[in-house]
Write an enzyme that holds these catalytic residues in place. Structure first.
Site, mmCIF file in Angstrom:
data_model
loop_
_atom_site.group_PDB
_atom_site.id
_atom_site.type_symbol
_atom_site.label_atom_id
_atom_site.label_comp_id
_atom_site.label_asym_id
_atom_site.label_seq_id
_atom_site.Cartn_x
_atom_site.Cartn_y
_atom_site.Cartn_z
ATOM 1 N N LYS A 71 0.806 -1.228 0.000
ATOM 2 C CA LYS A 71 0.000 0.000 0.000
ATOM 3 C C LYS A 71 0.842 1.283 0.000
ATOM 4 O O LYS A 71 0.442 2.289 -0.578
ATOM 5 C CB LYS A 71 -0.953 0.011 1.205
ATOM 6 C CG LYS A 71 -2.164 -0.892 1.024
ATOM 7 C CD LYS A 71 -3.104 -0.772 2.201
ATOM 8 C CE LYS A 71 -4.417 -1.465 1.908
ATOM 9 N NZ LYS A 71 -5.403 -1.323 2.972
ATOM 10 N N ASP A 108 -10.353 3.320 1.901
ATOM 11 C CA ASP A 108 -10.595 2.536 3.123
ATOM 12 C C ASP A 108 -11.297 3.356 4.219
ATOM 13 O O ASP A 108 -12.267 2.898 4.824
ATOM 14 C CB ASP A 108 -9.272 1.986 3.683
ATOM 15 C CG ASP A 108 -8.794 0.741 2.947
ATOM 16 O OD1 ASP A 108 -9.615 0.076 2.292
ATOM 17 O OD2 ASP A 108 -7.588 0.439 3.038
HETATM 18 P P1 NAP Z 1 -0.965 -3.276 10.638
HETATM 19 O O1 NAP Z 1 -0.433 -2.121 9.834
HETATM 20 O O2 NAP Z 1 -0.161 -4.523 10.742
HETATM 21 O O3 NAP Z 1 -1.283 -2.732 12.129
HETATM 22 C C1 NAP Z 1 -1.625 -3.634 13.162
HETATM 23 C C2 NAP Z 1 -2.052 -2.837 14.388
HETATM 24 O O4 NAP Z 1 -2.442 -3.781 15.407
HETATM 25 C C3 NAP Z 1 -0.963 -1.982 14.992
HETATM 26 O O5 NAP Z 1 -1.530 -0.811 15.537
HETATM 27 C C4 NAP Z 1 -0.401 -2.885 16.084
HETATM 28 O O6 NAP Z 1 0.224 -2.188 17.141
HETATM 29 C C5 NAP Z 1 -1.670 -3.514 16.598
HETATM 30 N N1 NAP Z 1 -1.385 -4.769 17.301
HETATM 31 C C6 NAP Z 1 -1.024 -5.959 16.764
HETATM 32 N N2 NAP Z 1 -0.827 -6.879 17.754
HETATM 33 C C7 NAP Z 1 -1.047 -6.226 18.927
HETATM 34 C C8 NAP Z 1 -0.992 -6.638 20.293
HETATM 35 N N3 NAP Z 1 -0.681 -7.888 20.651
HETATM 36 N N4 NAP Z 1 -1.303 -5.721 21.243
HETATM 37 C C9 NAP Z 1 -1.636 -4.452 20.902
HETATM 38 N N5 NAP Z 1 -1.697 -4.010 19.612
HETATM 39 C C10 NAP Z 1 -1.403 -4.891 18.644
HETATM 40 O O7 NAP Z 1 -2.368 -3.731 10.069
HETATM 41 P P2 NAP Z 1 -3.473 -2.847 9.278
HETATM 42 O O8 NAP Z 1 -3.291 -3.045 7.826
HETATM 43 O O9 NAP Z 1 -3.486 -1.474 9.847
HETATM 44 O O10 NAP Z 1 -4.817 -3.639 9.678
HETATM 45 C C11 NAP Z 1 -5.353 -3.554 10.982
HETATM 46 C C12 NAP Z 1 -6.653 -4.344 11.049
HETATM 47 O O11 NAP Z 1 -7.608 -3.801 10.147
HETATM 48 C C13 NAP Z 1 -6.473 -5.808 10.642
HETATM 49 O O12 NAP Z 1 -7.263 -6.583 11.495
HETATM 50 C C14 NAP Z 1 -7.014 -5.858 9.221
HETATM 51 O O13 NAP Z 1 -7.573 -7.113 8.899
HETATM 52 C C15 NAP Z 1 -8.119 -4.814 9.301
HETATM 53 N N6 NAP Z 1 -8.425 -4.250 7.977
HETATM 54 C C16 NAP Z 1 -9.656 -4.506 7.471
HETATM 55 C C17 NAP Z 1 -9.995 -4.007 6.228
HETATM 56 C C18 NAP Z 1 -11.359 -4.302 5.685
HETATM 57 O O14 NAP Z 1 -11.554 -4.271 4.468
HETATM 58 N N7 NAP Z 1 -12.341 -4.560 6.517
HETATM 59 C C19 NAP Z 1 -9.089 -3.216 5.491
HETATM 60 C C20 NAP Z 1 -7.833 -2.971 6.050
HETATM 61 C C21 NAP Z 1 -7.511 -3.511 7.295
HETATM 62 P P3 NAP Z 1 1.793 -1.798 17.051
HETATM 63 O O15 NAP Z 1 1.846 -0.587 16.192
HETATM 64 O O16 NAP Z 1 2.195 -1.570 18.455
HETATM 65 O O17 NAP Z 1 2.493 -2.984 16.434
#
Ligand code: NAP
Length: 280
Positions: A71, A108
């Site tokens: 992305k 998004d």
């Molecule tokens: P990402 O960039 O990998 O970010 C993950 C986030 O989760 C970070 O803020 C991370 O915190 C936090 N996290 C992970 N493990 C954790 C833990 N054990 N304790 C506390 N915080 C934790 O992922 P993303 O792309 O932003 O996606 C985030 C979520 O949105 C995912 O579940 C994804 O499936 C969902 N999503 C859905 C759609 C949809 O179409 N519905 C689209 C995009 C994303 P740190 O920064 O501290 O690591």
């Protein structure tokens, strides 16, 4: 837009891409609107991204969606990026323009906001304080889009505080950063709680947070859609909050992309939701 009668191809560029529901959505709409075309998976590893992108126009693609881990990486490789995607710092949709150049968008955040309004037409981004948990790519999109749509106060909490601060610096003073251990206190008087962490996703630990301080009339949105009801949404629903899962985001971000590629603004119907539910 290319000739509406010509076969049109779009796809999902990512690594990996196998679990996405986007093909189900776009191929359903192509069929529903009698359009000739196909939405395909484009699994491309990071080292091949710069070769794959120029190939889109050559191969007759109308465009593609972009997912993890590309992305941000696609931004310097395409010819133009719209202002919201630039503010978010990531692209989730590419459109092949008439001259073959590539333009990037990010739908998004707006897709998430629309899914909340679908669930509660009274709610607006300026209805009251908003709590966003997480500071990854999805949180960036949600926070920037909420700010553009008029949010007055966004309380942002993330395990890694620095990443939340970077979003606040990019989006502006409407974003107030809170340490992760204060996330439950942040719920005081909030009109929306949005989980943009990966906690609660199938195979991941649940998001731990007490909802005691969250008003009962607040909306609770989770960007996750597998499972369809995360432990957070189940707890919120049982105490009376309106809840929204991430399927609404997926569907609502897909609409403007489909329109840009195929020239029809498609509808989200119960039959489409059923077609997706059948894939779980
Ligand atoms: P990402 O960039 O990998 O970010 C993950 C986030 O989760 C970070 O803020 C991370 O915190 C936090 N996290 C992970 N493990 C954790 C833990 N054990 N304790 C506390 N915080 C934790 O992922 P993303 O792309 O932003 O996606 C985030 C979520 O949105 C995912 O579940 C994804 O499936 C969902 N999503 C859905 C759609 C949809 O179409 N519905 C689209 C995009 C994303 P740190 O920064 O501290 O690591």
């Amino acid at each position: 837009m290319a000739d509406a009668n010509a076969f049109g191809i779009a796809g999902l560029l990512g690594w990996p891409v196998a679990h996405s529901r986007s093909p189900t959505i776009h191929n359903y709409w192509l069929n529903q609107y009698g359009l000739s075309g196909r939405y395909v998976l484009l699994p491309v590893p990071p080292e091949k991204l710069s070769i794959a992108l120029p190939g889109l126009a050559v191969l007759g693609f109308r465009g593609c969606n972009v997912t993890t881990p590309h992305k941000q990486a696609v931004m310097p490789m395409i010819q133009s990026v719209d202002p919201l995607a630039r503010r978010i710092g990531a692209v989730n949709t590419i459109v092949v323009e008439k001259d073959g150049s590539l333009k990037g968008f990010n739908n998004d955040g707006n897709g998430f906001i629309q899914s909340l309004r679908d669930a509660d037409p009274q709610w607006r981004p300026d209805s009251g304080p908003i709590v966003v948990l997480g500071a990854g790519g999805a949180a960036r999109a949600v926070v920037a889009s909420l700010a553009v749509q008029g949010a007055k106060e966004i309380r942002l909490s993330n395990r890694t505080l620095d990443k939340a601060q970077q979003i606040a610096d990019a989006v502006g003073p409407v974003v107030k950063v809170l340490p992760w251990d204060q996330r439950a206190d942040a719920l005081d008087g909030a009109a929306l709680l949005a989980n943009a962490t990966s906690l609660g996703m199938a195979g991941k630990p649940p998001l731990e947070i007490s909802l005691d301080r969250l008003p009962k009339n607040a909306l609770v949105g989770d960007l996750i859609y597998i499972p369809p009801e995360t432990p957070l949404l189940a707890t919120a629903r049982m105490r009376g909050n309106i809840t929204v899962n991430g399927l609404g985001l997926l569907l609502n971000q897909a609409r403007p992309a489909f329109n840009a590629w195929f020239g029809v603004m498609p509808e989200i119907t119960p039959a489409l939701r059923q077609a997706i539910a059948a894939t779980f």
